[in-house]
Enzyme design. Structure first.
Site, short mmCIF file in Angstrom:
data_model
loop_
_atom_site.label_atom_id
_atom_site.label_comp_id
_atom_site.label_asym_id
_atom_site.label_seq_id
_atom_site.Cartn_x
_atom_site.Cartn_y
_atom_site.Cartn_z
N ARG A 118 1.65 -10.61 -5.55
CA ARG A 118 0.33 -10.88 -5.01
C ARG A 118 -0.74 -10.21 -5.86
O ARG A 118 -0.47 -9.25 -6.57
CB ARG A 118 0.20 -10.31 -3.60
CG ARG A 118 1.31 -10.75 -2.69
CD ARG A 118 1.20 -10.00 -1.37
NE ARG A 118 2.40 -10.22 -0.57
CZ ARG A 118 2.65 -9.58 0.56
NH1 ARG A 118 1.81 -8.68 1.03
NH2 ARG A 118 3.76 -9.84 1.23
N ASP A 125 -4.83 -8.79 -5.01
CA ASP A 125 -5.77 -8.59 -3.90
C ASP A 125 -7.07 -9.36 -4.10
O ASP A 125 -7.35 -9.85 -5.19
CB ASP A 125 -6.08 -7.09 -3.75
CG ASP A 125 -4.93 -6.34 -3.11
OD1 ASP A 125 -4.15 -6.96 -2.36
OD2 ASP A 125 -4.81 -5.11 -3.35
N ARG A 146 -4.83 0.39 -9.73
CA ARG A 146 -6.19 0.81 -9.38
C ARG A 146 -6.26 2.30 -9.07
O ARG A 146 -7.27 2.96 -9.37
CB ARG A 146 -6.72 -0.03 -8.21
CG ARG A 146 -7.01 -1.49 -8.65
CD ARG A 146 -7.22 -2.41 -7.47
NE ARG A 146 -8.24 -1.92 -6.56
CZ ARG A 146 -8.48 -2.45 -5.36
NH1 ARG A 146 -7.75 -3.48 -4.93
NH2 ARG A 146 -9.43 -1.96 -4.60
#
Lengths: 250, 250
Positions: free
Chosen positions: B54, B56, B201
């Site tokens: 995935r 975000d 991140r």
């Protein structure tokens, strides 16, 4: 009430999420966002701004120029910081300076430069969908340059003006049209003393038709002379267009 | 019913206007847009896709990989053209190929590479607000590189994982972290055999704190060993992050 000081600001914006420059009843506009920020700095008092000219929905600016008057006695650094803190991420004050009260952002502009970005690779690029126009055809840039040269000079640009435009005098001087390859893009840089509504986009749209072989470079003369919007090519889409620089005398 | 053929596709997307990759009840997602386009090509029959993982909301992909199965007997050129005509401007099929039916976009991925873009100039850039992170501080890149080196290897990355993540085994191998200046940007390129939720991140957020002097490069060891999300830095915002490449064995 303190005396008013006039300020000249250079602003930059990603036009993708704006309904254009000029304030309107519905839709988010550059002018409205700027005046909202200025009102916050003036205890909700209205401070009007004047731009060098409008830009349409989706059109960007690297160096749009505005002016406004204010009684606030703060430094230009504080103006820049204060306004930028109030503005959203897609609109920024690049530069601000005190200027004489007879300066006018629109009337005093002597030259404007626009850029238009086109990329021609076959597969469209999702990262440029708001920032350049996808024209997946091979372009003969020599022909484009020849055609562009026909448009440099002082002419009646009626054929290159939106038919809706209400201005009467459609004579303008285009001082330069540069056409260059940069990476996988073709960049048009057009400078003139003023532009009619959609003029840059119609010029680029017509030049692209020359580049892809749909028209001849020498057709430009007849298009100019005909003074009829129907004679020129399609209006190129807004997302490739940038108001790049506004120049002032003196 | 014709036999099913498995396809592997490399896709690219500007994540700004997506609520992430994975399908969800509300919100526009990559998976939903792809499956909607595939349904149109299959007389409204549902064709599920599987991604390498995935991304975000707001996170981009230059080279995300998906697979799907179809009975349609059309060429890969027709697949690419057909799907791209149905997809919106911010999502594109870069490449598509036939692949063995035992290929799996997620389980067979051996390495992933992410890039993260940061720009440090004082004034924010309206054209990068969706595409890079504005961090207006001077960065000591030598310290950033030293800190990054501490994170290369096989470690329990619990401290660099969103506290919400439900995965049990948080050991991952980071094979490379490159930190380079490119124009006015600092680009982080991070390759590994797999990544925990928000791991890139949080790594970037922590490295930026080292670069701006809030932490020391040598703190990384203690952060890793502590296995506690609280020990690492802030999660860097999504808009700077790009899933750049997914590699497969063989």
């Amino acid at each position: 009430m303190a005396e008013l000081q006039r300020y000249k600001a250079v602003i930059s914006y990603d036009g993708s999420a704006f309904s254009g420059f000029q304030i309107q009843p519905n839709g988010r506009t550059i002018q409205a966002e700027l005046e909202k920020a200025l009102a916050k700095m003036h205890k909700s008092e209205i401070v009007k701004i004047v731009g060098s000219g409008r830009t349409d929905a989706g059109v960007h600016a690297k160096g749009q120029v505005i002016h406004f008057d204010s009684p606030l006695q703060i430094s230009v650094e504080q103006w820049k910081k204060g306004l930028n803190a109030l503005l959203s991420d897609d609109l920024v004050i690049m530069d601000i300076e005190k200027i004489s009260s007879d300066f006018h952002a629109r009337f005093d502009a002597s030259h404007k430069t626009y850029k238009y970005r086109v990329y021609t690779q076959k597969t469209r690029d999702p990262f440029r969908h708001h920032f350049a126009t996808h024209y997946p055809f091979s372009l003969d840039l020599d022909q484009v340059k020849l055609a562009a040269n026909h448009l440099v000079g002082t002419y009646d640009f009626t054929s290159f003006c939106s038919a809706k435009a209400e201005v009467l005098n459609k004579v303008r001087t285009v001082s330069e049209i540069k056409v260059e390859n940069k990476g996988d893009e073709v960049i048009f840089t057009i400078t003139g003393n003023g532009f009619l509504h959609n003029m840059v986009r119609i010029i680029v749209g017509t030049l692209l038709e020359v580049g892809s072989g749909k028209r001849k470079a020498s057709d430009m003369l007849g298009i100019l002379q005909g003074r009829d919007r129907q004679l020129a090519g399609k209006t190129a889409p807004p997302q490739g267009l940038y108001l790049w620089q506004v120049e002032y005398n003196g």
